[in-house]
Scaffold this motif. Structure first.
Motif, PDB file in Angstrom:
ATOM      1  N   ILE A  96      63.202 -37.190  55.462  1.00  0.00           N
ATOM      2  CA  ILE A  96      62.721 -37.952  54.305  1.00  0.00           C
ATOM      3  C   ILE A  96      63.602 -37.580  53.122  1.00  0.00           C
ATOM      4  O   ILE A  96      63.697 -36.394  52.767  1.00  0.00           O
ATOM      5  CB  ILE A  96      61.250 -37.645  53.982  1.00  0.00           C
ATOM      6  CG1 ILE A  96      60.338 -37.964  55.177  1.00  0.00           C
ATOM      7  CG2 ILE A  96      60.798 -38.431  52.748  1.00  0.00           C
ATOM      8  CD1 ILE A  96      58.904 -37.496  54.993  1.00  0.00           C
ATOM      9  N   ALA A  97      64.241 -38.557  52.536  1.00  0.00           N
ATOM     10  CA  ALA A  97      65.031 -38.341  51.322  1.00  0.00           C
ATOM     11  C   ALA A  97      64.278 -38.958  50.158  1.00  0.00           C
ATOM     12  O   ALA A  97      64.127 -40.185  50.086  1.00  0.00           O
ATOM     13  CB  ALA A  97      66.414 -38.970  51.467  1.00  0.00           C
ATOM     14  N   TRP A  98      63.761 -38.110  49.266  1.00  0.00           N
ATOM     15  CA  TRP A  98      63.053 -38.592  48.083  1.00  0.00           C
ATOM     16  C   TRP A  98      64.106 -39.013  47.047  1.00  0.00           C
ATOM     17  O   TRP A  98      64.863 -38.167  46.558  1.00  0.00           O
ATOM     18  CB  TRP A  98      62.144 -37.516  47.526  1.00  0.00           C
ATOM     19  CG  TRP A  98      61.084 -37.096  48.504  1.00  0.00           C
ATOM     20  CD1 TRP A  98      61.058 -35.951  49.252  1.00  0.00           C
ATOM     21  CD2 TRP A  98      59.910 -37.822  48.846  1.00  0.00           C
ATOM     22  NE1 TRP A  98      59.937 -35.923  50.040  1.00  0.00           N
ATOM     23  CE2 TRP A  98      59.207 -37.062  49.823  1.00  0.00           C
ATOM     24  CE3 TRP A  98      59.376 -39.045  48.447  1.00  0.00           C
ATOM     25  CZ2 TRP A  98      58.009 -37.471  50.385  1.00  0.00           C
ATOM     26  CZ3 TRP A  98      58.177 -39.460  49.001  1.00  0.00           C
ATOM     27  CH2 TRP A  98      57.495 -38.685  49.956  1.00  0.00           C
ATOM     28  N   GLY A 107      49.026 -39.409  60.998  1.00  0.00           N
ATOM     29  CA  GLY A 107      48.323 -39.714  59.766  1.00  0.00           C
ATOM     30  C   GLY A 107      49.077 -39.420  58.486  1.00  0.00           C
ATOM     31  O   GLY A 107      48.598 -39.758  57.404  1.00  0.00           O
ATOM     32  N   PHE A 108      50.238 -38.792  58.597  1.00  0.00           N
ATOM     33  CA  PHE A 108      51.054 -38.480  57.425  1.00  0.00           C
ATOM     34  C   PHE A 108      52.514 -38.828  57.713  1.00  0.00           C
ATOM     35  O   PHE A 108      52.956 -38.759  58.863  1.00  0.00           O
ATOM     36  CB  PHE A 108      50.975 -36.992  57.072  1.00  0.00           C
ATOM     37  CG  PHE A 108      49.599 -36.516  56.697  1.00  0.00           C
ATOM     38  CD1 PHE A 108      49.169 -36.567  55.382  1.00  0.00           C
ATOM     39  CD2 PHE A 108      48.742 -36.015  57.671  1.00  0.00           C
ATOM     40  CE1 PHE A 108      47.902 -36.126  55.033  1.00  0.00           C
ATOM     41  CE2 PHE A 108      47.465 -35.567  57.333  1.00  0.00           C
ATOM     42  CZ  PHE A 108      47.048 -35.628  56.010  1.00  0.00           C
ATOM     43  N   VAL A 109      53.252 -39.193  56.672  1.00  0.00           N
ATOM     44  CA  VAL A 109      54.706 -39.320  56.788  1.00  0.00           C
ATOM     45  C   VAL A 109      55.288 -37.970  56.368  1.00  0.00           C
ATOM     46  O   VAL A 109      55.435 -37.666  55.178  1.00  0.00           O
ATOM     47  CB  VAL A 109      55.252 -40.462  55.913  1.00  0.00           C
ATOM     48  CG1 VAL A 109      56.769 -40.586  56.088  1.00  0.00           C
ATOM     49  CG2 VAL A 109      54.584 -41.786  56.275  1.00  0.00           C
ATOM     50  N   ARG A 110      55.574 -37.152  57.352  1.00  0.00           N
ATOM     51  CA  ARG A 110      56.117 -35.821  57.143  1.00  0.00           C
ATOM     52  C   ARG A 110      57.184 -35.555  58.191  1.00  0.00           C
ATOM     53  O   ARG A 110      57.069 -36.017  59.336  1.00  0.00           O
ATOM     54  CB  ARG A 110      55.020 -34.754  57.242  1.00  0.00           C
ATOM     55  CG  ARG A 110      54.014 -34.795  56.105  1.00  0.00           C
ATOM     56  CD  ARG A 110      52.910 -33.776  56.292  1.00  0.00           C
ATOM     57  NE  ARG A 110      51.962 -33.818  55.171  1.00  0.00           N
ATOM     58  CZ  ARG A 110      50.761 -33.251  55.201  1.00  0.00           C
ATOM     59  NH1 ARG A 110      50.350 -32.592  56.268  1.00  0.00           N
ATOM     60  NH2 ARG A 110      49.955 -33.335  54.142  1.00  0.00           N
ATOM     61  N   GLU A 111      58.192 -34.816  57.816  1.00  0.00           N
ATOM     62  CA  GLU A 111      59.246 -34.492  58.770  1.00  0.00           C
ATOM     63  C   GLU A 111      58.656 -33.730  59.955  1.00  0.00           C
ATOM     64  O   GLU A 111      57.870 -32.799  59.791  1.00  0.00           O
ATOM     65  CB  GLU A 111      60.351 -33.684  58.086  1.00  0.00           C
ATOM     66  CG  GLU A 111      61.123 -34.513  57.072  1.00  0.00           C
ATOM     67  CD  GLU A 111      62.227 -33.731  56.387  1.00  0.00           C
ATOM     68  OE1 GLU A 111      62.391 -32.522  56.676  1.00  0.00           O
ATOM     69  OE2 GLU A 111      62.935 -34.336  55.545  1.00  0.00           O
ATOM     70  N   GLY A 112      59.020 -34.171  61.151  1.00  0.00           N
ATOM     71  CA  GLY A 112      58.514 -33.575  62.375  1.00  0.00           C
ATOM     72  C   GLY A 112      57.298 -34.269  62.948  1.00  0.00           C
ATOM     73  O   GLY A 112      56.966 -34.064  64.122  1.00  0.00           O
TER      74      GLY A 112
END
Length: 490
Positions: A37-39, A423-428
């Motif tokens: 994810i690149a913010w 349920g989340f957009v998180r790395e991994g």
């Protein structure tokens, strides 16, 4: 040289499922998971050349795939694995086995009893143990992920000769053994539907005894309350007592104030829920409509509000007509007409919008459709529940912010039901994702035209595979059975 990402979704308004405010981001997916994810307010954009497939997300929002915590898709995920009603509205995971009815473990001696017939006819019940159901889901590879509860009524049907009594000690022992086997195979927990005739005679003590294996397995207790009408507070107390005794979280299914005499009571209902939360883990789910749907139940027949008959085995031509009009045509009262129509299905317009608003808005509430996929004239929630939350309630009526709406459909749901790395957009985490237009998303299904895909859903990924795009399935089906996570729930 191999690509760094299988898919790169560029320049999206990212709602990560936590309830935090949206931020612009690039998201890279590889091997079914969120790889990067690149913010964009602090990181450099990801290189388009680093991905095999690039999706431009300008003006669109990206969220975790929606989790439908309350479904009756048990047999449909195997028989109709395209799962178009759910995939088309951004749902990537369904939780089955609600209201005490489940496809497994089930051994039928004849036709499925009401309300198990909501899941299909006898030939749909092919899973005498829970492991065979898990294997069937994985073999069918539906378009959405599947997690499952075990139904109390299903267990009763396996071991009892009739339902108008309490289970004996031996019957409870046999039911508990089947529940334990299912928990060992990854079931989420136990569900009950104590309002239905086939479970209403089960005393609280029967459920207390049956729920004994849940705590050690990290399971939960989900319940269609014994009453959603005048006795709702007493029914909630019963649910809380079962949760305390079993030492497990409680989920109240489709929380509502049903019946005209109950309208306006959502404040005291939610007060009771909050009081219980001081001592135990309690939550609820809700669908975003002021009408319910189930089998045609004589206890719910009234002239106080419209009742739409959706199907009838003895009178199939009556499907799609109001019960009052049918009774008038036949020259009989409502209950006589209802008995003549049974077995049948119905939509009950028996709730007040203000109560629905108050329950939807509550921090304990997550979203479930409670859609009935085998109904020939389904409630529009089957096709439209999740876009309706985002469009009608969050955007148009501003009942809650968009980020809160997404949290109620993703992160909070995954935490409550123990769905690991979902349920989340998180790395991994697994790349269950939905790309949508916040300005245009809306439910298109109505009570008169209930089979209609939502508008504003641009794309859906399930386990990293692009499964829905431009209002059509891609043909890729990447769903799988999700076992209960061993970690403790929030």
């Amino acid at each position: 040289m191999p690509h760094l990402f299988d898919t790169l979704i560029r320049c999206v308004l990212l709602l990560d499922g936590s309830g935090a405010a949206a931020r612009m981001a690039d998201v890279g997916v590889r091997d079914g998971r969120i790889a990067r994810i690149a913010w964009l307010d602090e990181d450099a954009p990801l290189d388009p050349g680093s991905a095999a497939h690039v999706v431009e997300g300008h003006g669109l929002a990206l969220a975790p795939g929606f989790i439908d915590v309350h479904t009756h898709d048990d047999t449909n995920v195997v028989r109709e694995p395209a799962m178009t009603p759910k995939l088309s509205q951004g749902v990537t995971t369904v939780i089955v086995g609600n209201c005490g009815i489940s496809a497994a473990p089930v051994t039928l001696a004849g036709d499925p009893p009401d309300p198990m017939n909501l899941l299909g006819h006898a030939d749909a019940f092919r899973y005498p143990d829970f492991r065979s159901y898990v294997a069937a889901v994985n073999a069918a590879q539906p378009s959405v992920n599947v997690a499952a509860l075990v139904g109390h009524t299903a267990l009763r049907s396996n071991h009892m000769d009739r339902f108008d009594r309490a289970a004996s000690a031996d019957e409870i022992t046999a039911m508990r053994a089947q529940l334990q086997e299912a928990l060992d195979a990854g079931a989420l927990g136990l569900s009950t539907g104590l309002a239905y005739a086939n479970a209403f005679s089960a005393p609280t003590e029967e459920v207390l005894a049956l729920a004994a294996p849940l705590a050690d397995a990290g399971g939960l207790y989900a319940t269609h309350l014994r009453s959603e009408f005048a006795e709702i507070l007493e029914a909630m107390d019963e649910a809380f007592r079962i949760g305390r005794h079993a030492r497990v979280p409680v989920v109240i299914s489709h929380l509502k104030c049903a019946g005209v005499a109950n309208w306006g009571r959502s404040g005291e209902v939610l007060d009771a829920l909050e009081h219980a939360q001081r001592w135990q883990q309690v939550g609820c789910d809700c669908y975003p409509y002021a009408a319910s749907s189930s089998t045609l139940d004589l206890k719910q027949v009234t002239g106080d509000f419209d009742i739409l008959v959706t199907w009838s085995e003895p009178e199939p031509a009556m499907g799609g007509r109001l019960l009052a009009d049918i009774a008038n045509e036949w020259g009989v009262d409502l209950h006589t007409a209802a008995r003549r129509l049974q077995p049948a299905g119905a939509v009950y317009h028996g709730m007040e919008e203000a109560d629905v608003d108050r329950i939807l808005r509550h921090p304990a509430t997550v979203i479930g459709s409670d859609g009935l996929p085998n109904d020939p004239l389904p409630h529009p929630r089957l096709w439209g529940a999740f876009p309706r939350v985002l469009g009608h309630y969050a955007r148009d009526r501003e009942l809650f912010p968009l980020a809160v709406a997404v949290n109620k459909m993703t992160g909070l749901s995954a935490e409550r039901f123990g769905l690991a790395e979902r349920g989340f957009v998180r790395e991994g985490y697994w790349a269950d994702l939905v790309l949508f237009d916040p300005a245009t998303i809306r439910d298109a299904a109505t009570f008169t035209e209930p089979v209609a895909p939502a508008e504003g859903i641009a794309a859906v990924w399930v386990n990293g595979e692009l499964s829905w795009q431009q209002r059509a399935p891609t043909g890729l089906r990447a769903g799988r059975f999700i076992p209960r996570a061993p970690a403790a729930r929030a």
